[in-house]
Enzyme design. Structure first.
Site, PDB file in Angstrom:
ATOM      1  N   GLY A  22     -10.534  54.141  51.711  1.00 14.67           N
ATOM      2  CA  GLY A  22     -11.541  55.186  51.585  1.00 14.67           C
ATOM      3  C   GLY A  22     -12.803  54.799  52.328  1.00 14.67           C
ATOM      4  O   GLY A  22     -13.129  53.628  52.442  1.00 14.67           O
ATOM      5  N   GLY A  24     -16.907  56.370  53.053  1.00  9.96           N
ATOM      6  CA  GLY A  24     -17.949  57.374  52.939  1.00  9.96           C
ATOM      7  C   GLY A  24     -19.103  57.003  53.844  1.00  9.96           C
ATOM      8  O   GLY A  24     -19.008  56.074  54.646  1.00  9.96           O
ATOM      9  N   ASP A 139     -20.309  62.659  36.992  1.00 12.63           N
ATOM     10  CA  ASP A 139     -19.548  63.053  38.191  1.00 12.63           C
ATOM     11  C   ASP A 139     -18.044  62.977  37.938  1.00 12.63           C
ATOM     12  O   ASP A 139     -17.280  62.438  38.749  1.00 12.63           O
ATOM     13  CB  ASP A 139     -19.934  62.172  39.376  1.00 12.63           C
ATOM     14  CG  ASP A 139     -19.559  62.802  40.725  1.00 12.63           C
ATOM     15  OD1 ASP A 139     -19.334  64.037  40.766  1.00 12.63           O
ATOM     16  OD2 ASP A 139     -19.491  62.070  41.733  1.00 12.63           O
ATOM     17  N   LYS A 141     -14.508  64.241  38.123  1.00 13.05           N
ATOM     18  CA  LYS A 141     -13.767  65.155  39.001  1.00 13.05           C
ATOM     19  C   LYS A 141     -12.470  64.465  39.407  1.00 13.05           C
ATOM     20  O   LYS A 141     -12.321  63.245  39.198  1.00 13.05           O
ATOM     21  CB  LYS A 141     -14.597  65.509  40.232  1.00 13.05           C
ATOM     22  CG  LYS A 141     -15.024  64.316  41.077  1.00 13.05           C
ATOM     23  CD  LYS A 141     -15.903  64.755  42.236  1.00 13.05           C
ATOM     24  CE  LYS A 141     -16.370  63.556  43.076  1.00 13.05           C
ATOM     25  NZ  LYS A 141     -17.239  63.987  44.207  1.00 13.05           N
TER      26      LYS A 141
END
Length: 360
Positions: A22, A24, A139, A141
């Protein structure tokens, strides 16, 4: 005949980097394993240089402290936390099946109502615990729900969590921190954020997982605020063969009116028929060490030699020569709160280097 083997990328003298899982704008997550024990796999979340370093540093530190506070079987485990100057990283439990969003998008993967209920219950237990110790996630999700295997999940990414004893102002708590598609109606309207908003976000995540789409996706904020004042269509009318208790609990957690919504994760578990609501708190054995430890000892960091740190914004993943410069890791000491453990890390090994072996 001598044959050169594939080069290994060693991080901090302890971890072998396997791949990037991952990336970001502020951090990169590696799949890695312990160099001395390849059977032990971890996820390394490394802060990147070039971002708003102070804000991002605070967020990663916040995440580490929240995870130490929230040690629970269904919360992603923190193994280690290191920081020096601009370099910070977390060593985390590795989720072999990735996050819930990626998991359900895999070919051949179909999450059943029964499996969804198991996952939902585990995460309700996680919320029950973290809310009881004074943490609000903010957060929840599918991207922050990590799938360990076909029967276990973990709650992860506590980067914007509110910690116990946090000095966050009322204005900050009212701000719509998190991801808009999963925010509770009261948060979108600028009202106070508490554990009930986490419950709503959890239920909405599973509404999306079961339905196959988020009911609020691509809607502008003004329209989202308006539409979320109305109840969503019952999930069991849209998705057949769901366990009845699960469907009823999900919709109760999605009530737009706070007075009608499930108010605690404990109530969620009771609605699902949980037999015991005892906390299963994880404590560290004497021989188990976390980088964040409970100590009143202070280290004068100026006495520890430091060198400049640098990590490229887009670290390489190929077998070619690494461009990541090495450094010595020193210490990071948190003195900002008496409610959380102090962080004391001293490790003078090289951060990243390549090693290669030969077969004869």
């Amino acid at each position: 005949m001598t044959v050169a083997t594939k080069k290994k990328r060693i991080f901090d003298g302890r971890y072998e980097i396997l791949e990037i899982v991952g990336r970001g704008s502020k951090s990169v997550v590696y799949h890695a394993r312990l160099h001395d024990d390849p059977s032990q796999e971890v996820a390394l979340k490394v802060l990147l240089a070039g971002a708003d370093i102070e804000e991002t540093r605070l967020q990663l530190r916040n995440e580490a402290l929240a995870m130490v506070t929230c040690q629970h079987p269904y919360v992603l485990r923190l193994n280690d936390f290191h920081a020096v100057d601009e370099l910070m990283y977390l060593s985390l439990e590795f989720a072999a099946q990735s996050d819930l969003r990626k998991y359900i998008s895999k070919d051949g993967v179909k999450i059943t109502g029964e499996t969804a209920e198991i996952f939902f219950k585990q995460l309700a237990e996680a919320l029950y615990f973290i809310h009881s110790v004074g943490v609000i996630h903010r957060d929840v999700k599918p991207d922050n729900i990590l799938v360990i295997n076909e029967s276990e999940v973990r709650l992860g990414d506590f980067g914007v969590a509110v910690l116990p004893g946090d000095n966050s102002s009322a204005e900050e708590l009212k701000a719509a921190v998190g991801t808009m598609n999963y925010l509770a109606p009261e948060v979108l309207k600028g009202e106070a954020y508490d554990g009930r908003a986490d419950i709503y976000s959890l239920a909405l995540s599973f509404y999306e997982v079961l339905l196959g789409k988020n009911p609020f996706e691509h809607l502008p904020m003004a329209e989202q605020i308006s539409i979320r004042t109305q109840p969503l269509p019952p999930i069991d009318r849209l998705v057949p063969n769901l366990p009845k208790k699960f469907a009823k609990t999900l919709m109760k957690a999605l009530e737009p009116d706070l007075k009608s919504r499930v108010s605690t994760a404990k109530e969620l578990l009771e609605m699902l028929g949980a037999e015991s609501l005892e906390f299963d708190v994880i404590t560290n054995d004497d021989d188990e060490e976390l980088a964040i430890i409970d100590s009143t000892e202070k280290i004068n960091s100026s006495e520890i030699e430091k060198t400049q740190v640098f990590i490229e914004k887009d670290p390489p993943v190929s077998d070619k020569e690494d461009k990541v410069k090495t450094t010595d890791i020193a210490s990071f000491i948190d003195e900002s709160s008496d409610n959380v453990a102090r962080t004391i890390v001293v490790d003078n090994s090289s951060l990243i280097k390549e090693s290669s072996g030969v077969n004869t």
